[in-house]
Motif scaffolding. Structure first.
Motif, PDB file in Angstrom:
ATOM      1  N   PRO A  71     -37.307  34.807  -5.104  1.00 59.25           N
ATOM      2  CA  PRO A  71     -36.373  34.706  -3.989  1.00 59.25           C
ATOM      3  C   PRO A  71     -36.639  35.831  -2.995  1.00 59.25           C
ATOM      4  N   ARG A  72     -36.222  35.603  -1.768  1.00 59.22           N
ATOM      5  CA  ARG A  72     -36.246  36.651  -0.733  1.00 59.22           C
ATOM      6  C   ARG A  72     -34.999  36.435   0.106  1.00 59.22           C
ATOM      7  N   GLY A  73     -35.045  36.552   1.411  1.00 55.61           N
ATOM      8  CA  GLY A  73     -33.865  36.282   2.219  1.00 55.61           C
ATOM      9  C   GLY A  73     -33.360  34.865   2.002  1.00 55.61           C
ATOM     10  N   HIS A  74     -32.040  34.674   2.011  1.00 53.94           N
ATOM     11  CA  HIS A  74     -31.460  33.357   1.706  1.00 53.94           C
ATOM     12  C   HIS A  74     -31.939  32.263   2.651  1.00 53.94           C
ATOM     13  N   GLU A  75     -32.419  32.617   3.848  1.00 58.03           N
ATOM     14  CA  GLU A  75     -32.913  31.606   4.782  1.00 58.03           C
ATOM     15  C   GLU A  75     -34.173  30.900   4.265  1.00 58.03           C
ATOM     16  N   PHE A  76     -34.836  31.468   3.272  1.00 59.40           N
ATOM     17  CA  PHE A  76     -36.030  30.864   2.680  1.00 59.40           C
ATOM     18  C   PHE A  76     -35.713  30.110   1.385  1.00 59.40           C
ATOM     19  N   ALA A  77     -34.480  30.152   0.941  1.00 66.47           N
ATOM     20  CA  ALA A  77     -34.119  29.656  -0.394  1.00 66.47           C
ATOM     21  C   ALA A  77     -34.484  28.194  -0.606  1.00 66.47           C
ATOM     22  N   ASP A  78     -34.168  27.322   0.344  1.00 65.41           N
ATOM     23  CA  ASP A  78     -34.454  25.893   0.150  1.00 65.41           C
ATOM     24  C   ASP A  78     -35.942  25.631   0.029  1.00 65.41           C
ATOM     25  N   GLN A  79     -36.741  26.287   0.868  1.00 62.90           N
ATOM     26  CA  GLN A  79     -38.190  26.100   0.796  1.00 62.90           C
ATOM     27  C   GLN A  79     -38.744  26.612  -0.534  1.00 62.90           C
ATOM     28  N   ILE A  80     -38.275  27.771  -0.965  1.00 59.99           N
ATOM     29  CA  ILE A  80     -38.781  28.340  -2.217  1.00 59.99           C
ATOM     30  C   ILE A  80     -38.372  27.470  -3.398  1.00 59.99           C
ATOM     31  N   ARG A  81     -37.145  26.992  -3.402  1.00 66.45           N
ATOM     32  CA  ARG A  81     -36.724  26.088  -4.485  1.00 66.45           C
ATOM     33  C   ARG A  81     -37.607  24.845  -4.527  1.00 66.45           C
TER      34      ARG A  81
END
Length: 189
Positions: free
Chosen positions: A102-112
């Motif tokens: 994980p990193r900043g929450h704005e990347f969460a959907d892409q990382i998931r």
């Protein structure tokens, strides 16, 4: 852990920043982590990893691709290429694919999304999967600020959490034949 053939850590600055030799006493460790690397960079230098002839490869790559605004598909395709190449060139290697952190929450959907694809693909090349997301992410997908000072790189506590997850996964990987069955995969629901 065993003091068998060497282990290679492959990735970006997250991998590069790890003191793997200290944290994995008794192992011969090669750190192929390079700050700023994206999946294309790992593909370009994969011959160095293959040339080291490791018994185990621990791969963690993909977060920098997102900073370069590369698509989920680009990251997944490149990681699949890395895994297929490792399996083809080092048929006996044991591979541990680690989830993109994980990193900043704005990347969460892409990382998931990336992690879901890699979790599904890993067993097709007899690679094992380690999901680090539950140990490091807040509920909204943000990297837990207790483990990072910049929402991307790990601090000492973040590395401690990673190593606590990594050591048992590496022990399981070492115990299995290189091309047998995958570690039981988590329910990513």
């Amino acid at each position: 852990m065993s003091d068998a053939a060497p282990m290679a850590f492959v990735g970006d600055s997250l991998t590069q920043g790890g003191d793997w030799q200290t944290w994995l006493p008794g192992e011969t460790v090669y750190n192929f982590g390079v700050g700023g690397d994206a999946t294309d960079d790992v593909i370009a230098r994969l011959d160095d990893v293959i040339g080291a002839r490791p018994a185990v490869v621990a791969l963690l790559i993909g977060t920098n691709d997102l900073a370069w605004r590369r698509s989920v598909e680009h990251v997944v395709r490149n990681v699949e290429t890395i895994l297929v190449t490792l399996r083809r060139e080092l048929p006996e290697v044991r591979i541990l694919v680690q989830s993109v952190l994980p990193r900043g929450h704005e990347f969460a959907d892409q990382i998931r999304d990336i992690n879901r694809h890699l979790w599904q693909f890993a067993p097709t090349v007899y690679a094992h999967w380690l999901d680090l997301w539950p140990a490091l992410a807040l509920e909204d997908g943000e990297l837990n600020p207790a483990y990072s000072d910049d929402r991307l790189h790990l601090n000492a506590e973040g590395y401690r959490i990673w190593v606590d997850e990594l050591v048992p996964a590496l022990e399981r990987v070492r115990q299995l034949p290189p091309t047998s069955r995958a570690i039981t995969l988590p329910d990513l629901g």
